[in-house]
Design an enzyme around this catalytic site. Structure first.
Site, PDB file in Angstrom:
ATOM      1  CG  ASN A  94     -43.359  14.950   2.277  1.00  0.00           C
ATOM      2  OD1 ASN A  94     -42.258  15.240   1.795  1.00  0.00           O
ATOM      3  ND2 ASN A  94     -43.551  13.901   3.050  1.00  0.00           N
TER       4      ASN A  94
ATOM      5  NE  ARG B 137     -40.490  14.910   5.789  1.00  0.00           N
ATOM      6  CZ  ARG B 137     -39.968  13.819   5.295  1.00  0.00           C
ATOM      7  NH1 ARG B 137     -40.400  13.348   4.137  1.00  0.00           N
ATOM      8  NH2 ARG B 137     -39.023  13.187   5.924  1.00  0.00           N
TER       9      ARG B 137
ATOM     10  CG  HIS C 197     -37.744   9.382  10.800  1.00  0.00           C
ATOM     11  ND1 HIS C 197     -37.021   8.230  11.021  1.00  0.00           N
ATOM     12  CD2 HIS C 197     -38.134   9.343   9.506  1.00  0.00           C
ATOM     13  CE1 HIS C 197     -36.966   7.523   9.901  1.00  0.00           C
ATOM     14  NE2 HIS C 197     -37.634   8.187   8.969  1.00  0.00           N
TER      15      HIS C 197
ATOM     16  N   GLY D 126     -37.432   3.638   6.356  1.00  0.00           N
ATOM     17  CA  GLY D 126     -36.358   4.315   7.109  1.00  0.00           C
ATOM     18  C   GLY D 126     -36.716   4.167   8.578  1.00  0.00           C
TER      19      GLY D 126
ATOM     20  NE  ARG E  39     -31.747   5.683   4.046  1.00  0.00           N
ATOM     21  CZ  ARG E  39     -32.836   6.293   4.510  1.00  0.00           C
ATOM     22  NH1 ARG E  39     -33.157   6.194   5.785  1.00  0.00           N
ATOM     23  NH2 ARG E  39     -33.595   7.011   3.718  1.00  0.00           N
TER      24      ARG E  39
ATOM     25  N   GLY F 210     -43.443  -0.575  12.759  1.00  0.00           N
ATOM     26  CA  GLY F 210     -43.808  -0.402  14.174  1.00  0.00           C
ATOM     27  C   GLY F 210     -45.303  -0.517  14.407  1.00  0.00           C
ATOM     28  CD  GLU F 211     -48.249   3.524  12.203  1.00  0.00           C
ATOM     29  OE1 GLU F 211     -49.130   3.289  11.361  1.00  0.00           O
ATOM     30  OE2 GLU F 211     -47.629   4.605  12.245  1.00  0.00           O
TER      31      GLU F 211
ATOM     32  CD  GLU G 187     -43.583  11.718   9.356  1.00  0.00           C
ATOM     33  OE1 GLU G 187     -42.468  12.168   9.176  1.00  0.00           O
ATOM     34  OE2 GLU G 187     -43.996  10.669   8.819  1.00  0.00           O
TER      35      GLU G 187
HETATM   36  P1  AMP Z   1     -43.128   3.460   6.133  1.00  0.00           P
HETATM   37  O1  AMP Z   1     -41.749   3.829   5.672  1.00  0.00           O
HETATM   38  O2  AMP Z   1     -43.463   3.979   7.492  1.00  0.00           O
HETATM   39  O3  AMP Z   1     -44.198   3.761   5.117  1.00  0.00           O
HETATM   40  O4  AMP Z   1     -43.134   1.867   6.300  1.00  0.00           O
HETATM   41  C1  AMP Z   1     -42.948   1.013   5.220  1.00  0.00           C
HETATM   42  C2  AMP Z   1     -42.620  -0.365   5.721  1.00  0.00           C
HETATM   43  O5  AMP Z   1     -43.685  -0.840   6.555  1.00  0.00           O
HETATM   44  C3  AMP Z   1     -42.427  -1.361   4.610  1.00  0.00           C
HETATM   45  O6  AMP Z   1     -41.191  -2.029   4.726  1.00  0.00           O
HETATM   46  C4  AMP Z   1     -43.556  -2.342   4.834  1.00  0.00           C
HETATM   47  O7  AMP Z   1     -43.201  -3.629   4.579  1.00  0.00           O
HETATM   48  C5  AMP Z   1     -43.830  -2.224   6.308  1.00  0.00           C
HETATM   49  N1  AMP Z   1     -45.184  -2.726   6.578  1.00  0.00           N
HETATM   50  C6  AMP Z   1     -46.350  -2.205   6.184  1.00  0.00           C
HETATM   51  N2  AMP Z   1     -47.367  -3.027   6.561  1.00  0.00           N
HETATM   52  C7  AMP Z   1     -46.822  -4.079   7.203  1.00  0.00           C
HETATM   53  C8  AMP Z   1     -47.329  -5.267   7.827  1.00  0.00           C
HETATM   54  N3  AMP Z   1     -48.632  -5.535   7.855  1.00  0.00           N
HETATM   55  N4  AMP Z   1     -46.437  -6.127   8.377  1.00  0.00           N
HETATM   56  C9  AMP Z   1     -45.126  -5.878   8.331  1.00  0.00           C
HETATM   57  N5  AMP Z   1     -44.584  -4.772   7.780  1.00  0.00           N
HETATM   58  C10 AMP Z   1     -45.411  -3.891   7.223  1.00  0.00           C
END
Ligand code: AMP
Length: 400
Positions: free
Chosen positions: A7, A91, A180, A212, A241, A333-334, A384
């Site tokens: 990627n 990717r 995505h 994103g 964004r 989300g996770e 992914e």
């Molecule tokens: P991603 O683009 O999927 O890597 O997600 C990044 C985002 O996930 C960032 O804005 C992080 O702040 C958020 N994130 C990661 N861990 C946590 C957490 N424990 N609580 C809230 N947000 C999180």
């Protein structure tokens, strides 16, 4: 077969090697600052300490050469020679309307990707550089392109046509594409597996909430709508964004602030979202902390973000005449328990009930709705790279 997944970003590169006989991850890594002073490769292999290599890397070919050497290193490596790597999955962000699924990379595919550069000027060029570099270094290894846009190509015209003069679509391909896709596809399929039902019988809303963010409506295994559009700027509020805004704001602010050409694009992509509202950070952890400490703009940023996710969930329920499952994935989300809580609050009339105890979990595949919730709410960490490796294996095997 071992599959290498690549990627490529403009100055960074992520990679993984997966053993597809049992879909296990053998190693993964990240190269940062390609072509900039301070290039570094960080490599992780199961059961070993992180390996860090600091050495100048002038371009993507240089970086990939170091990645390949690390992969076959007697200590850090996971293969004796490059011959053990059966295929490479790349990717690629944008395939325009050309591809609705992953493809074996040929020269005509490369031409098509070059043609899409206009549509993704920041993303496609480094993706193409990465493919070219791998082709030079591994000329006999089959390569597969897996596109972020492909999964959304099943959207009907009413979902993807903008209400602007139709010639802009026919002449310049201005339409909604969505992004995505690999993540939405992975979590939707996984949701169906977890529910023990064929995806063809389900209506699923997938919420990829990361830096994103996008939401997709997946009806009977097919994407019928998604919140990102012509570019990843449309749709949800994101880390930096804006998501959906009234387009008249662009000319209005440009005039008021006397902004140079291109600056509004920068503001909407890099200075907006929860960063713009809070004035603090694009990282949801910082926003959450500040909100807990009483910062009103951080609280507002959280509410605006959640409002937009709820807005799309409602819209997609109407579009699909209901929903069987809502999936949360990606960084926010996770991991963001509080955010999932705000998003799912007060939706019981729609059959959506979050279990506040089950929701106290991060990064784990699990059901977080109450037993009596008509709509299942699922937390599914996205993967992914596995999806790319699966597509790669399937296509390479199909070619034999
Ligand atoms: P991603 O683009 O999927 O890597 O997600 C990044 C985002 O996930 C960032 O804005 C992080 O702040 C958020 N994130 C990661 N861990 C946590 C957490 N424990 N609580 C809230 N947000 C999180």
């Amino acid at each position: 077969m071992k599959v290498l997944v690549i990627n490529c970003g403009s100055s960074s590169l992520k990679y993984q090697v997966l053993e597809m006989d049992n879909e296990s991850l053998l190693c993964k890594g990240l190269v940062e600052r390609i072509g900039i002073e301070g290039s570094v490769l960080k490599h992780e292999k199961e059961g070993m300490d992180k390996f860090i290599l600091q050495t100048p890397m002038q371009d993507h070919k240089d970086a990939i050469e170091h990645v390949l050497n690390t992969i076959i290193d007697p200590v850090q490596g996971v293969a004796k020679s490059m011959d053990e790597i059966g295929a490479v999955g790349h990717r690629v962000v944008h395939a325009g309307e050309k591809y609705s699924s992953s493809v074996l990379i040929t020269e005509s595919v490369m031409d098509a990707l070059e043609e899409c550069t206009d549509l993704a000027p920041l993303h496609n060029p480094p993706n193409i550089l990465g493919i070219r570099a791998c082709q030079e270094l591994m000329p006999n290894t089959p390569m597969v392109g897996v596109f972020d846009t492909a999964y959304h190509q099943t959207m009907p015209p009413e979902s993807y046509i903008y209400a602007i003069p139709y010639e802009y679509y026919t002449n310049y391909k201005v339409r909604r594409y969505g992004f995505h896709g690999t993540s939405h596809k992975y979590v939707a399929n996984r949701a169906a597996e977890m529910m023990g039902q064929p995806i063809e019988e389900l209506k699923i809303i997938t919420c990829h909430l990361g830096n994103g963010a996008s939401v997709s409506a997946i009806k009977r295994g097919v994407c019928v709508d998604t919140s990102m559009g012509f570019t990843p700027l449309e749709g949800l509020v994101m880390g930096t964004r804006s998501g959906d805004i009234d387009p008249a704001i662009v000319t209005y602010i440009r005039q008021k602030e006397n902004l140079p050409q291109g600056e509004m694009n920068n503001i909407l992509n890099k200075k907006s979202g929860v960063l713009g509202i809070s004035g603090l950070s694009s990282d949801f952890r910082d926003i959450e902390k500040a909100a807990e400490e009483g910062d009103e703009r951080a609280q507002l940023a959280q509410r605006v973000f959640a409002h937009k996710v709820r807005f799309y969930i409602g819209a997609y329920m109407a579009e699909m005449n209901g929903v069987d499952a809502i999936v949360f994935t990606a960084g926010v989300g996770e991991n963001d328990i509080g955010m999932r809580d705000i998003i799912c609050q007060d939706l019981s009339n729609l059959g959506i009930r979050l279990d506040l105890i089950k929701n106290k979990v991060r990064g784990k595949e699990t059901v977080i709705s109450t037993d009596d919730s008509r709509v299942k709410i699922l937390l599914i960490p996205t993967n992914e790279e596995l999806m790319i490796a699966r597509d790669t294996l399937e296509i390479v095997n199909g070619e034999e």
